[in-house]
Design an enzyme around this catalytic site. Structure first.
Site, PDB file in Angstrom:
ATOM      1  N   SER A   1       0.804  -1.227   0.000  1.00 50.07           N
ATOM      2  CA  SER A   1       0.000   0.000   0.000  1.00 50.07           C
ATOM      3  C   SER A   1       0.835   1.273   0.000  1.00 50.07           C
ATOM      4  CB  SER A   1      -0.967   0.007   1.193  1.00 50.07           C
ATOM      5  OG  SER A   1      -0.232   0.101   2.389  1.00 50.07           O
TER       6      SER A   1
ATOM      7  N   LYS B   1      -5.716   3.901   9.139  1.00 45.88           N
ATOM      8  CA  LYS B   1      -4.820   4.797   8.400  1.00 45.88           C
ATOM      9  C   LYS B   1      -5.335   6.239   8.430  1.00 45.88           C
ATOM     10  CE  LYS B   1      -2.756   1.382   5.370  1.00 45.88           C
ATOM     11  NZ  LYS B   1      -2.794   0.732   4.068  1.00 45.88           N
TER      12      LYS B   1
END
Ligand code: ADP
Length: 819
Positions: A723, A766
């Site tokens: 990611s 996140k």
């Protein structure tokens, strides 16, 4: 001839009818006796009960009134001679009363050595046996019997055989003395000096080997050799008996000795215990265990097993090597909760109240829990209620939710951590044959819970491992399977344990590592991290009051204002949950408690009024310098540095990715403990940048002349995952083109070689991390746009979330003067 004689002698005769001395039989009798040195006398008759005084014996006696007494009285005045006859105890009464009809034929002529009348009518006499005598006639019956009798003297006999027999009997006497002891030496010497068999036979009858009937037998044996033979057989029989008896005594003694030893030791132990203050006044430990088993609220098979073991314990004794093992085992059984408990009906509104009192926010989670409880209430046993599994970073309240559920259901709370469990035996225990064997973690926790229906938390179910020692997962499956867990088998216990009443709740940091058979059985409830605002709320409403109380402080004595809380959250913790936040608040409380206590020492009256208010500026004085720098990762927009967000099981975090092209031979250099997947992402970023170089206005030869160094700071922390793809690419292109990256932008997303942006996991953590770090714009894959609704309101309000599907879009937003 002799035998014949004896036969006849043993026939008693009738006194009243009196014997017809002229009869043929009597004539033969007398003729035979004539051969044996007969000497006729008329003597007063004395009847003695249960005793025989043989010739050569002198015996002191006491006698009472009666015919025999009168006989002796007369004898004492005459020539002191009497005829003794000997009868059994039950016969003596009739002789005393003068009703005797039959007299024995053989008696002993004795001399009265003493006749002393004592004051109370008792007479002390001493009789010396002189010789055998045969009664011939009764000449008087009142006031005492007088009989006519013939004295019989033993003929002198000799011979080797007789010698041998006499020696044997003397040996027997010695043997007897050995067994009995305490026989005067003179007596033994006397026996050894005897020369005649008849005399020897008469004398040995005084010993304890002879009963009354034996003595009569010897008395009636007129033939001295025959008499000695009889004595020999009686002695031999008695010696045999004596030996046997002694052996039995010896054996019994050994058993008794052992028992006594044990008793003695146990007594000592008891006294030592009492001295040490450990005496619980329980007597026999075996009895104590039996009592406990009897009182145990458990199914019969449990009690039977326990009693069986206690029986083994009793047989082997408390000092046997196995005793400790058996006792520990029985202790386990008696201390486990086996019996059912009553629980009040689940009240959903009550449960809601408990959950709300204990926890801030977590609305969705609470809702799911209440739904679960509602189904349990309605469906009850009919439904296989799924096992709840809370998944989320540490410190978000998974455990405390479990405790609240237990409280709401009025049940006990049990807990075991499965982190690092690799061995099936840790779940199921070891067999008792192992040294130091113990039940597994499940049974251990049940014992601690003291209830067979607690809320049971299986922590860190994602960290269960597997190796050669067997798969703990299969044991866990059995624990969690309602079809099987009513008879859970623990290797140590050996008997099935019913876990079906237990409410299991599992917790995990991550979902992925949980083995799928386990995951299928559970209802997953994800609990994300908290936003800063939520943390402040939790700290203010829950953690601070809890810690104040814990430290004995009142809300007046310590006030932590919001600015201080914010400072603690930002400068002293960096976490998804509130565990460290709670720890810092605790540390603050400790320090203030000390101050309050010190003031109290000095002036008691003041302590109630003393109060500390902690504001932002005071935090450092209590907690030391800040540990984390809060704010944007970078101080200004920089070329070649992009902000990414990472996700770990402990929550999200922001991280910078730096790219520095240096002159050199076109290679890629990666540092900062990057995992394989991240390295590949870096390769892909390179290829993408290379293919787009011209578009960005960069000469394609750029890559041949430069070494591209990519570094992810905090090199000590391993990083991996795809990611970071768009972050790497952005930093790289910024470095190539010299366009700075906006420092208030953070991003996450996987990138393909053609620049497509792919979805990622952990969006909530996140965005929370980015929010915490003060990021304004958050670039995320379009694929994840559906997850935005799940994000906390505060995050959605504060963060500009930009879903993208291509690298071009990313660059447009992230780079100053983007393409
Ligand atoms: P976990 O089990 O998820 O690691 P804990 O249950 O141990 O976390 O929580 C850590 C501390 O934070 C506990 O004291 C707990 O009460 C508190 N806590 C966590 N979340 C909340 C919340 N939403 N409201 C109130 N207190 C909370």
């Amino acid at each position: 001839m002799t035998n014949d004689n004896q036969q006849r002698q043993q026939q008693p005769f009738d006194i009243d009818a009196s014997v017809n001395v002229e009869s043929e039989e009597a004539m033969m009798f007398n003729a035979a006796l004539d051969e044996q040195n007969l000497d006729a006398r008329e003597l007063p008759l004395v009847v003695l009960g249960e005793m025989v005084i043989m010739p050569h014996m002198t015996v002191p006696l006491q006698v009472g009134q009666g015919k025999s007494y009168r006989a002796m009285e007369r004898a004492w005045d005459e020539d002191r001679e009497v005829l003794l006859i000997f009868v059994s105890e039950h016969e003596i009464e009739s002789y005393k009363n003068g009703q005797a009809r039959d007299l024995p034929r053989i008696g002993v002529m004795a001399k009265l050595e003493e006749f002393i009348k004592l004051p109370d009518g008792i007479v002390r006499i001493v009789l010396e046996g002189m010789s055998r005598a045969r009664i011939v006639d009764v000449t008087q019956s009142e006031p005492f019997y007088r009989v006519r009798c013939d004295l019989i003297y033993d003929p002198e006999v000799a011979g080797a055989e007789i010698e041998a027999l006499m020696d044997t009997v003397k040996q027997q006497v010695d043997e007897f003395v050995d067994y009995l002891g305490e026989v005067p030496q003179e007596a033994i010497a006397f026996v050894h000096r005897i020369q005649q068999p008849g005399h020897l036979a008469d004398l040995v009858t005084w010993g304890p080997a002879f009963e009354f009937s034996d003595r009569l037998d010897i008395l009636n044996a007129l033939d001295p050799v025959e008499r000695l033979r009889k004595a020999y057989f009686i002695l031999a029989r008695q010696l045999e008996l004596l030996k046997l008896r002694q052996k039995i005594q010896q054996d019994t003694k050994e058993v008794l000795d052992q028992g006594q030893r044990e008793y003695f030791l146990r007594e000592q132990m008891r006294i030592i215990r009492r001295e040490l203050g450990e005496d619980d006044d329980s007597d026999d430990p075996v009895d104590e265990l039996r009592r406990k088993i009897a009182e145990l609220n458990a199914p019969d098979y449990v009690k039977e097993q326990a009693l069986h073991e206690v029986k083994r314990l009793a047989q082997q004794g408390m000092n046997s090597p196995e005793a400790g093992v058996i006792r520990t085992y029985v202790d386990w059984i008696v201390n486990l909760p086996w019996g059912d408990e009553e629980h009040a009906e689940i009240s959903i509104s009550e449960a809601q109240k408990v959950l709300d009192t204990d926890h801030y926010g977590l609305e969705k989670v609470k809702e799911r829990i209440l739904e679960y409880l509602a189904v349990r209430k309605l469906a009850g046993k009919k439904m296989r209620s799924p096992i709840l599994c809370f998944v989320g970073p540490p410190g978000v309240g998974k455990t405390s939710l479990g405790r609240s559920i237990a409280r709401a259901l009025d049940r006990k709370f049990a807990r075991t951590s499965l982190g690092g469990v690799r061995d099936e035996a840790e779940i199921r225990g070891h067999r008792r044959t192992y040294i130091g064997a113990m039940p597994g973690r499940i049974i251990q926790a049940m014992k601690t819970a003291k209830s067979n229906s607690p809320v049971f938390m299986l922590d860190e179910i994602d960290k269960v491992g597997m190796d050669f020692r067997g798969d703990p997962t299969s044991a866990l499956l059995e624990v969690l399977d309602p079809e099987q867990n009513n008879a859970f088998s623990d290797h140590y216990l050996e008997i099935p344990y019913d876990l079906s009443k237990v409410i299991f709740i599992a917790t995990a940091n991550q979902l992925e590592p949980i083995p799928s058979p386990l995951r299928d059985r559970m209802e997953i409830i994800e609990i994300g991290g908290y936003t800063e605002d939520e943390k402040i709320e939790i700290a203010r409403g829950f953690l601070a009051p809890k810690q104040l109380e814990f430290h004995g402080l009142t809300a007046e004595q310590l006030v932590i204002d919001d600015s201080a809380l914010i400072k603690i959250v930002r400068g002293y913790t960096r976490e998804a949950g509130v565990r460290n936040l709670e720890r810092e608040i605790a540390s603050l409380c400790r320090k203030v408690a000390r101050k309050v206590a010190t003031v109290q020492d000095e002036d008691t009256s003041e302590s109630s009024t003393v109060s500390y208010t902690i504001s932002e500026a005071d935090v450092a004085t209590y907690l030391g310098p800040e540990r984390f720098s809060y704010g944007l990762a970078e101080e200004k927009d920089e070329v070649g540095v992009a902000t990414g967000v990472s996700w770990t099981p402990t929550g999200g975090d922001v991280l910078s990715i730096e790219v520095l092209p240096v002159q050199g031979k076109g290679t890629l250099h990666l540092t900062g403990q990057l995992g394989d997947v991240m390295r590949e992402s870096a390769q892909a970023a390179m290829s993408y940048a290379r293919s787009r170089a011209e578009l960005f206005g960069v000469d394609p030869s750029y890559f041949d002349e430069h070494v591209i160094h990519i570094h992810v700071p905090e090199g000590a922390v391993p990083k991996d995952g795809p990611s970071a793809g768009i972050t790497l690419t952005t930093a790289l292109i910024s470095a190539m083109t010299g366009k700075p990256v906006r420092r208030d932008v953070a991003m996450t997303g996987e990138v393909t070689l053609r620049g497509k942006v792919l979805g990622i996991g952990g969006l909530k953590e996140k965005t929370l991390a980015a929010h915490r770090a003060g990021i304004k714009t958050f670039i995320m894959p379009r694929e994840n746009a559906k997850d935005i609704v799940e994000l906390p309101d505060k995050v959605r309000q504060d963060l500009h979330l930009v879903p993208v599907s291509s690298m071009d879009e990313v660059l447009k937003i992230a780079l100053h003067n983007g393409f």
